[in-house]
Every structure is written in structure tokens, then in C-alpha cells.
Design a protein around this motif. Structure first.
Motif, mmCIF file in Angstrom:
data_model
loop_
_atom_site.group_PDB
_atom_site.id
_atom_site.type_symbol
_atom_site.label_atom_id
_atom_site.label_comp_id
_atom_site.label_asym_id
_atom_site.label_seq_id
_atom_site.Cartn_x
_atom_site.Cartn_y
_atom_site.Cartn_z
ATOM 1 N N ASP A 17 -11.554 -10.013 14.833
ATOM 2 C CA ASP A 17 -10.953 -9.834 16.158
ATOM 3 C C ASP A 17 -11.207 -11.009 17.098
ATOM 4 O OD1 ASP A 17 -10.011 -7.330 15.443
ATOM 5 O OD2 ASP A 17 -11.796 -6.288 16.167
ATOM 6 N N GLY A 38 -3.484 -9.755 10.586
ATOM 7 C CA GLY A 38 -3.448 -10.568 11.794
ATOM 8 C C GLY A 38 -3.221 -12.047 11.559
ATOM 9 N N SER A 122 -2.491 -6.983 4.516
ATOM 10 C CA SER A 122 -1.376 -6.486 5.321
ATOM 11 C C SER A 122 -0.076 -7.137 4.865
ATOM 12 C CB SER A 122 -1.611 -6.800 6.805
ATOM 13 O OG SER A 122 -0.469 -6.467 7.580
ATOM 14 N N PRO A 126 1.821 -10.415 12.459
ATOM 15 C CA PRO A 126 1.378 -10.003 13.791
ATOM 16 C C PRO A 126 2.429 -10.337 14.850
ATOM 17 C CG PRO A 126 0.363 -12.081 13.217
ATOM 18 C CD PRO A 126 1.120 -11.628 11.998
#
Length: 260
Positions: A17, A38, A122, A126
């Protein structure tokens, strides 16, 4: 770059993050295989010059700023880059960033495989908000030119390192250069760097020690990028990055040796 430049998948998971992750694989791999959650996609071919005169070299400050700004990256971000080829393409991205003044740079050890083995991936890109990326002058550029290489040939306190395959080296290399294939520093099983003590032994066996001026070259500065990152992670602080490499060396008429 410094000794903290290489990070593990565990480190990345703990800091996900707080960092900007850059995937430099081909776009179809990013979309079809999946990516670190991300991560933004900046394929390798997008940050290399494609002109006939400078193919494979730096893309130019304006092009670099546009590319990173479009990916939502600012000059103050912590960047973690990865590929699926032991880190050699990601290393080229990071060195390019350093040459344009970016300071907080990390390489994912073990490439994408190290993440995929332990953590979720993923398939969704993003949401990116474009940013104004500021190119800065690096405080201490590692770039050297052919005249610096000529000086290093005559300097007993310097070692010139050819990071290409042994057959390429034998076909022609800068006089006096030692051959260290960049892949010798990589563990085939983990896809990451070999242990630090083993890296030190390999480098010392080639005469590449921290007390010497180290000048790196290959053909178009991709493979030396990986070796540059490795040396940085080991605390080497006098490393010259010959971006023109053998392509420029031959163009300007530099002497060539053959054989092993």
C-alpha cells in the motif's frame, strides 16, 4: 541505488500500500497471466529508444516523463519493478529511472514467480490518475562514455566487465575486459539472486572487488542493468554504466579483442 535496492516478495506484500509497483512484461502477460495487485503496466519496449541511431538506449527525458506521468507515477514515489526474466528487464527500467533522477527504487527478487508462488495475483488494472512526473538531474550519475572506457583500459585500479554470453565475448570484446555473464549471479531455481556470500565469491573470482573502479558494458545496456543493481545491493560505490556499450564502442572505432 543502495544496498536496499533488492526486495523480497514478503517485503513487497508488507509494503504494497506504500509503493508503486511497475510490471515491465509484455501487455498480454500483464492482462492474461495476471500481475501483482495494483501494479501498473509499462512494457519493456515502451521505455527504450526506437530510433535507428539510438535503438535500445534511453527514451529521452520528455518521453520518460510522459510515460511515467500517464501511469500515475510521481518522482517521489517508491517504485518496485518486476518482470518474468530474473529481473533483467525490470533492472533496465530502474536504471533508466535513476538516470532521470528518481531515487527510491527497488527490484523484486525472484521476478514475478516469487510473488505468484506465495501471494494472490490480479487480472484487473488499477484505476490510474495521471500525474505530472518531474525529471531531475541525478546527484551522481553512473554514466560513462567511450573515453572513460579507454581510460579504464589503462587503469590498473579499474576492471571492465563484459556481461554478455561467453560466445559473444569470444567473438569480440573491449581489450582487457573480464567476462561475467549476468546470469551467473542468478539462481535458476529461485529465479532470484544467489546468496550474498556466493555472489561475493563469484565477483572476486573475476577480479570484481569493491576497491576497484568497475565499468560495465554489454550490447545495448540491458544486461549490465541487472549487474549494476546487483553491485549496488552489495555496496559497490564506484560503478560506471557504459550505456552505449559495445554498439557505440564499435561505432566510434574502439579496439576489439577476440578469444577467451
Amino acid at each position: 541505488m543502495n544496498e536496499n535496492v533488492v526486495v523480497s516478495a514478503e517485503w513487497l506484500a508488507d509494503h504494497l500500500d506504500d509503493v508503486t509497483v511497475v510490471d515491465v512484461r509484455d501487455g498480454w502477460e500483464y492482462d492474461g497471466i495476471g500481475h501483482v495487485p495494483g501494479a501498473v503496466s509499462i512494457p519493456f519496449d515502451e521505455f527504450r529508444s526506437d530510433t535507428d541511431e539510438s535503438e535500445g538506449m534511453l527514451p529521452g527525458a520528455d518521453a520518460w516523463a510522459d510515460l511515467l506521468g500517464a501511469a500515475g507515477i510521481t518522482a517521489d514515489d517508491t517504485i518496485v519493478a518486476y518482470d518474468d526474466t530474473h529481473g533483467v528487464f525490470a533492472a533496465r527500467f530502474l536504471v533508466t529511472a535513476e538516470l532521470y533522477g528518481h531515487t527510491d527504487l527497488r527490484l523484486l527478487d525472484g521476478d514475478f514467480s516469487s510473488w505468484m508462488r506465495e501471494y494472490e495475483t490480479s487480472s484487473e488494472p488499477p484505476a490510474v490518475e495521471p500525474a505530472d512526473y518531474e525529471v531531475r538531474d541525478p546527484t551522481d550519475s553512473p554514466l560513462v562514455d567511450h573515453e572513460d572506457v579507454e581510460a579504464a583500459i589503462e587503469d590498473p585500479d579499474s576492471v571492465i566487465v563484459d556481461t554478455r554470453d561467453d560466445w559473444e565475448y569470444e567473438e569480440g570484446h573491449v581489450p582487457g575486459a573480464v567476462n561475467l555473464d549476468w546470469k551467473e549471479l542468478v539462481d535458476d531455481e529461485t529465479r532470484g539472486l544467489k546468496p550474498r556470500d556466493e555472489l561475493a565469491e563469484i565477483l572476486a573470482a573475476h577480479g570484481i572487488t569493491p576497491d576497484k573502479r568497475v565499468v560495465l558494458y554489454c550490447n545495448t545496456a540491458r544486461r549490465i542493468s541487472h549487474t549494476y543493481v546487483v553491485l549496488s545491493s552489495l555496496g559497490y560505490d564506484d560503478v560506471g554504466f557504459y550505456e552505449g556499450s559495445l554498439t557505440e564502442w564499435e561505432t566510434v572505432g574502439g579496439p576489439i579483442e577476440t578469444g577467451s
